[in-house]
Design a protein around this motif. Structure first.
Motif, short mmCIF file in Angstrom:
data_model
loop_
_atom_site.label_atom_id
_atom_site.label_comp_id
_atom_site.label_asym_id
_atom_site.label_seq_id
_atom_site.Cartn_x
_atom_site.Cartn_y
_atom_site.Cartn_z
N ALA A 92 0.73 -1.06 0.01
CA ALA A 92 -0.20 0.00 0.04
C ALA A 92 0.95 1.31 -0.08
CB ALA A 92 -0.82 -0.12 1.30
N GLU A 93 0.40 2.35 -0.68
CA GLU A 93 1.21 3.42 -0.90
C GLU A 93 1.54 4.04 0.53
OE1 GLU A 93 1.40 7.56 -3.74
OE2 GLU A 93 -0.53 6.52 -3.11
N ASP A 94 0.89 4.24 1.34
CA ASP A 94 1.01 4.63 2.67
C ASP A 94 2.32 3.99 3.74
OD1 ASP A 94 -0.55 2.82 3.10
OD2 ASP A 94 -1.84 3.93 4.82
N VAL A 95 2.47 2.86 3.20
CA VAL A 95 3.56 2.20 3.96
C VAL A 95 4.76 1.67 3.06
CG1 VAL A 95 1.88 1.41 5.60
CG2 VAL A 95 2.36 -0.20 3.57
N ASP A 96 4.56 2.07 1.60
CA ASP A 96 5.58 1.57 0.82
C ASP A 96 6.71 2.69 0.60
OD1 ASP A 96 7.00 0.39 -1.39
OD2 ASP A 96 5.47 0.27 -2.63
N HIS A 97 7.79 2.44 1.02
CA HIS A 97 8.91 3.33 0.90
C HIS A 97 9.94 2.81 -0.14
CE1 HIS A 97 6.90 5.44 4.22
NE2 HIS A 97 6.91 4.45 4.85
N ARG A 98 9.74 1.90 -0.39
CA ARG A 98 10.87 1.08 -1.45
C ARG A 98 11.42 1.92 -2.37
NH1 ARG A 98 7.54 -4.26 -2.97
NH2 ARG A 98 6.06 -2.49 -3.23
N ALA A 99 10.72 2.25 -3.19
CA ALA A 99 11.19 3.25 -4.48
C ALA A 99 11.72 4.60 -3.83
CB ALA A 99 10.15 3.38 -5.63
N SER A 100 10.99 5.10 -2.93
CA SER A 100 11.54 6.42 -2.42
C SER A 100 12.82 6.51 -1.67
CB SER A 100 10.29 6.93 -1.50
OG SER A 100 9.18 7.33 -1.95
N SER A 101 13.04 5.32 -1.01
CA SER A 101 14.32 5.17 -0.54
C SER A 101 15.54 4.96 -1.53
CB SER A 101 14.42 3.76 0.22
OG SER A 101 14.15 2.41 -0.16
N LEU A 102 15.27 4.06 -2.69
CA LEU A 102 16.00 3.83 -3.66
C LEU A 102 16.36 5.37 -4.45
CD1 LEU A 102 14.75 0.72 -5.20
CD2 LEU A 102 16.83 0.93 -4.06
#
Length: 366
Positions: free
Chosen positions: A348-358
């Motif tokens: 879910a977008e509100d818990v997904d930080h994968r692409a942002s961290s990259l």
């Protein structure tokens, strides 16, 4: 789980960020970055399916990352003089004039302001022609051009029909003939069942439209998505991947998508002036249905207030398209960079930080 692949010197922080993602995932992922035409990051890890490791060549469903591929095709058709964003849709598709839409320009269809976020009748989701015909007859929810709201599936039906009207071809054929074959991209819109694709899985608690709290508009969202993301059976079906669904059915590798945006950014697919037209702001604001901040070009997402395309100072000219569950594909043109993150674990977008961290790690590296 082990991280595979390599990074050029200076990008070690990207590898570390990717390692954290693979350590936490129950699925798999890949991240590819090109700089000025050459790969500088190629990483992958995790599992493509139960007992099947993710490899360099693993393909994944791109979901709405497909819209960036389609926007590229439409930009090519614009460069060829076959499509004009400022022209009325009815120049190419006369039947679209019904229900007060006779003056709608192509740009409003591509920038999610036309007001047709769902199809009124209950039609088979995979039938492009039937859904396009229904939309041609349908009255918009608002005066076209006055509001912006993400057209999750209908963007695809509308873009497919426009492309067919000006070329006589379906978008799957155009992706193959204009992008995949001439540039050696492992990218398909309309994937045969014999082509291996990573098995999609929903993370616990996965849900869509996490900005939305209004239950009445939540029903509109459910009507828009038609239950596609509610079931692994639906989104993993060969029928879904085989249909040429221009809103979300393309299949490709991270390398193919990063290379696509590198070709686009560098002027190898369309002239600079056509790309500038396609990636300037055509609509922006708070989604009238989903309450999410949006900023669109002609089919491309643009850098927005919530950092979809990296830190605020990464590149104000960033463009691309994200996909349901976490995919992120695009370019930082002023830095000569393009990137793609693909995954088979939907978060879910509100818990997904994968692409942002990259993208944060990439920003630090450059």
């Amino acid at each position: 789980m082990t991280v595979h692949g390599a990074v050029k010197p200076g990008y070690e922080g990207v590898r570390e960020a990717f390692g954290d993602i693979i350590e936490a995932t129950t699925g798999g992922a890949a991240f590819s970055v090109f700089r000025d035409g050459a790969p500088v990051v190629e990483l992958w890890g995790g599992s493509a399916a139960d007992g099947v490791p993710w490899t360099e060549d693993t393909r994944a469903v791109l979901f709405s990352g497909t819209k960036g591929v389609v926007a590229t095709i439409l930009a090519i058709l614009t460069a060829q003089g076959k499509l004009d964003p400022d022209e009325r849709v009815t120049r190419y598709w006369p039947e679209f004039a019904l229900a007060g839409k006779e003056d709608v320009p192509v740009s409003q269809v591509l920038s999610h302001t036309v007001g047709l976020p769902y199809v009124e009748p209950d039609l088979p989701m995979l039938d492009n022609a039937a859904n396009a015909n229904a939309l041609a007859a349908q009255r918009p929810l608002w005066t076209p051009g006055t509001k912006v709201a993400y057209h999750a599936l209908t963007y695809g039906y509308l873009a497919t029909e426009l492309a067919r009207r000006v070329t006589g071809e379906d978008l799957g054929t155009l992706v193959r003939e204009l992008l995949a074959e001439p540039h050696g991209l492992d990218l398909r819109l309309g994937t045969p069942p014999t082509v291996p694709v990573a098995t999609l899985r929903r993370a616990p608690g996965y849900r869509i439209s996490t900005f939305l709290q209004d239950e009445e508009r939540r029903r509109i969202v459910e009507r828009m998505y038609r239950g596609l993301l509610d079931s692994g059976d639906s989104m993993n079906s060969p029928e879904y991947r085989g249909a040429t669904l221009a809103a979300g059915g393309a299949v490709g590798t991270a390398t193919a998508m990063a290379r696509l945006y590198d070709l686009l950014r560098s002027g190898k697919l369309v002239p600079d002036e056509v790309l500038a037209q396609a990636t300037r702001t055509w609509s922006e604001g708070i989604d009238a249905i989903n309450d999410r901040p949006l900023r669109f070009g002609l089919g491309f997402e643009l850098a927005d207030p919530i950092g979809t395309y990296g830190p605020a100072d990464a590149d104000p000219a960033a463009f691309g398209h994200s996909g349901a569950g976490g995919g992120r594909h695009g370019a930082w043109p002023t830095r000569g960079l393009s990137f793609s993150f693909v995954t088979n674990e939907l978060q879910a977008e509100d818990v997904d930080h994968r692409a942002s961290s990259l993208l944060e790690a990439l920003h630090e590296a450059v």
